[in-house]
Motif scaffolding. Sequence first.
Motif, PDB file in Angstrom:
ATOM      1  N   GLY A 188       0.814  -1.197   0.000  1.00 38.46           N
ATOM      2  CA  GLY A 188       0.000   0.000   0.000  1.00 38.46           C
ATOM      3  C   GLY A 188       0.852   1.253   0.000  1.00 38.46           C
ATOM      4  N   LEU A 189       0.206   2.391  -0.235  1.00 39.05           N
ATOM      5  CA  LEU A 189       0.904   3.665  -0.313  1.00 39.05           C
ATOM      6  C   LEU A 189       0.337   4.653   0.701  1.00 39.05           C
ATOM      7  N   ARG A 190       1.153   5.634   1.048  1.00 32.86           N
ATOM      8  CA  ARG A 190       0.726   6.696   1.957  1.00 32.86           C
ATOM      9  C   ARG A 190      -0.423   7.490   1.344  1.00 32.86           C
ATOM     10  N   ASP A 191      -1.160   8.177   2.218  1.00 35.79           N
ATOM     11  CA  ASP A 191      -2.349   8.907   1.766  1.00 35.79           C
ATOM     12  C   ASP A 191      -2.006  10.082   0.861  1.00 35.79           C
ATOM     13  N   THR A 192      -0.797  10.640   1.009  1.00 33.44           N
ATOM     14  CA  THR A 192      -0.387  11.781   0.194  1.00 33.44           C
ATOM     15  C   THR A 192       0.985  11.495  -0.403  1.00 33.44           C
ATOM     16  N   LEU A 193       1.076  11.577  -1.727  1.00 31.46           N
ATOM     17  CA  LEU A 193       2.326  11.326  -2.430  1.00 31.46           C
ATOM     18  C   LEU A 193       2.476  12.316  -3.577  1.00 31.46           C
TER      19      LEU A 193
ATOM     20  N   LEU B 188      -0.910  13.213  -5.334  1.00 28.42           N
ATOM     21  CA  LEU B 188      -1.904  12.143  -5.327  1.00 28.42           C
ATOM     22  C   LEU B 188      -2.409  11.920  -3.907  1.00 28.42           C
ATOM     23  N   LEU B 189      -3.729  12.022  -3.714  1.00 31.25           N
ATOM     24  CA  LEU B 189      -4.356  11.803  -2.414  1.00 31.25           C
ATOM     25  C   LEU B 189      -5.179  10.529  -2.446  1.00 31.25           C
ATOM     26  N   ARG B 190      -5.084   9.730  -1.386  1.00 27.78           N
ATOM     27  CA  ARG B 190      -5.935   8.539  -1.311  1.00 27.78           C
ATOM     28  C   ARG B 190      -7.385   8.974  -1.113  1.00 27.78           C
ATOM     29  N   ASP B 191      -8.286   8.405  -1.912  1.00 23.30           N
ATOM     30  CA  ASP B 191      -9.696   8.789  -1.850  1.00 23.30           C
ATOM     31  C   ASP B 191     -10.533   7.652  -2.419  1.00 23.30           C
ATOM     32  N   CYS B 192     -11.262   6.966  -1.551  1.00 26.37           N
ATOM     33  CA  CYS B 192     -12.126   5.880  -2.017  1.00 26.37           C
ATOM     34  C   CYS B 192     -13.601   6.219  -1.830  1.00 26.37           C
TER      35      CYS B 192
ATOM     36  N   GLU C  20      12.857  -1.114   2.062  1.00 23.94           N
ATOM     37  CA  GLU C  20      11.609  -1.081   2.821  1.00 23.94           C
ATOM     38  C   GLU C  20      10.914   0.250   2.578  1.00 23.94           C
ATOM     39  N   PRO C  21      10.119   0.344   1.522  1.00 26.00           N
ATOM     40  CA  PRO C  21       9.514   1.648   1.189  1.00 26.00           C
ATOM     41  C   PRO C  21       8.492   2.130   2.200  1.00 26.00           C
ATOM     42  N   ASP C  22       7.859   1.186   2.960  1.00 28.64           N
ATOM     43  CA  ASP C  22       6.897   1.572   3.994  1.00 28.64           C
ATOM     44  C   ASP C  22       5.816   2.505   3.450  1.00 28.64           C
ATOM     45  N   GLY C  23       5.387   2.260   2.226  1.00 24.03           N
ATOM     46  CA  GLY C  23       4.326   3.058   1.625  1.00 24.03           C
ATOM     47  C   GLY C  23       4.747   4.425   1.156  1.00 24.03           C
ATOM     48  N   LYS C  24       6.061   4.723   1.246  1.00 22.54           N
ATOM     49  CA  LYS C  24       6.536   6.058   0.898  1.00 22.54           C
ATOM     50  C   LYS C  24       7.082   6.159  -0.520  1.00 22.54           C
ATOM     51  N   PHE C  25       7.214   5.039  -1.194  1.00 23.42           N
ATOM     52  CA  PHE C  25       7.794   5.095  -2.537  1.00 23.42           C
ATOM     53  C   PHE C  25       7.308   3.917  -3.374  1.00 23.42           C
TER      54      PHE C  25
END
Length: 410
Positions: A243-248, A281-285, A334-339
């Motif tokens: 998964g990815l962070r909410d804001t990228l 990019l913002l997470r939005d479902c 270990e991108p941890d959702g940051k990349f």
Amino acid sequence: MKRELQIKKIFYTVLLLAIVQLHISCSKVEYTSTENPAYLRVFNNMYFYRDAAHKSEPYPMFTMLIDPNFDAQGKLTGAAIVGDYLDQRDSYAPPYPTHIGNSTSVFNPEYPGKEKVMVGPILNGFDLSSWAQIPSGKKRIMFVYRPKTTVPFFELEDRLRSTIFIDTTLNITEGEVYTLNLIQKDFNTKKNGIILRQENFHKIALADSLTYVNFYNMSAKGYLEASKRTKEDISNVIWFNEGLRDTLSVHLSIMENYTDDMNFARSRGIPGYDRQFLTTLLRDCESNRIAPYQSFPTFPKSGNNTIYTDVWQMFFFRHPSIDVDRIYQYGIEEPDGKFAMMACYKDGRTAPPYNPMVYRSPMFPNLLVNTHSGIHNPRTFSSVNTIEIVNGRVFLTTIQREYAPPIYRK
């Protein structure tokens, strides 16, 4: 005598075939039409997780019913429009219908996909043959779980067609183009739903010399934070798995074709188009908003004849805390959702020379459409694209512009 009988058999066989052919050629062909149509395309983004936490969940295959019918006992008996065997979507939705006529399987990675229905026209220069015509107006739409069998929905036992995924009413406007996504909205509570987008690519002024792309992160709430054990390990989308962070931030590099002696790790994008910032990019479902389109030149190389180009694209998704220059050279374990990053290279099956960065990246076809058109073989055309991230997966949809058919020289 025997020879005469053989000749008569051949004569009557030929005569019968001629009569059948005449009947077929004279038969009236009935064409169906849709009054006041809108255009609909449906993707199933739901996935089956094979672990104890999800063992009670049904396999995510659906039947779509628009304006369903019921008997006196409330059981489904039919619908104005039926889209059966709606399976999990493919990672790439190409700019032309590739599923129609595919008889090897009834399972459908999108709607209309394999369904034999009236499809959209060329609308303002865009090919809508991957969208189905549906009547406009107020429509009740249901998605019902069905088992993964080849038995048509209405031939299944009642108990196998009674679990409803969604039952809602939508207002469909005549002449509009819609994309409907089935998604999971909350990874922990298992709340599901749909997002219906009213597309606008056919309404806005888009230059023929530019290629366009917009981005959505429709991942469920709580997916990134959930335990790795509850997520699928998908080898060809390693960067996106967790998964990815909410804001990228989203960056683009336009790359030249590689030769065997080039080193990918030290290569850079074309000057002026190297890790260029595109958008946030913002997470939005939840929202059905249309993400703004970002553009880049279809022919960014100097001296190009504007007929054909072999450049391709790399997209980078990064958190502000990540140094994209350092990652580009040394990678990150270990991108941890940051990349995350994805490559749109050639046909999406071949890859540049091996490099850990590329190995961990999903491979998609080029956003530029290269095809035989007119006297040019190939010729490069710009396109309109959508990249969607959903729960550890990434999807690309390409929309094709109208172009002249090939001219073959003798």
